[in-house]
Design an enzyme around this catalytic site. Sequence first.
Site, PDB file in Angstrom:
ATOM      1  N   ASP A   1     -11.176   2.807  -0.929  1.00 23.51           N
ATOM      2  CA  ASP A   1     -11.651   3.279   0.373  1.00 23.51           C
ATOM      3  C   ASP A   1     -12.880   4.162   0.237  1.00 23.51           C
ATOM      4  OD1 ASP A   1     -11.347   3.709   3.307  1.00 23.51           O
ATOM      5  OD2 ASP A   1     -10.978   5.769   2.658  1.00 23.51           O
TER       6      ASP A   1
ATOM      7  N   LEU B   1      14.372   0.563   2.940  1.00 23.61           N
ATOM      8  CA  LEU B   1      15.626   0.666   2.189  1.00 23.61           C
ATOM      9  C   LEU B   1      15.512   1.435   0.874  1.00 23.61           C
ATOM     10  CD1 LEU B   1      16.943  -2.970   2.777  1.00 23.61           C
ATOM     11  CD2 LEU B   1      17.353  -0.934   4.165  1.00 23.61           C
TER      12      LEU B   1
END
Length: 90
Positions: free
Chosen positions: A80, A27
């Site tokens: 990461d 949204l």
Amino acid sequence: NKKGDVLAVARIAGIQGSKLTSTLIPLCHNIFISGVKVDLTLDASTYSVLIRTQATTVGPTGVEMEALTAASVAALTVYDMCKAVSKSIT
């Protein structure tokens, strides 16, 4: 790191992430972003990375979600890339 310069890669990832905010956040509408700034600084005393982001637009809406997404994606990229070197990071 064999994947490259962690902070440089995280900066680029943050910029790319900001441009994909409307895809990642339900949204959240797509807006024209006129600029994104992602700065990453190592803090050796706390073994951490300070991430500061800024997004700008000329439109009538805010761009806080784009700036927050940039910071989040940059942080995830740092994690990461660093976990590939050290499995004990938290």
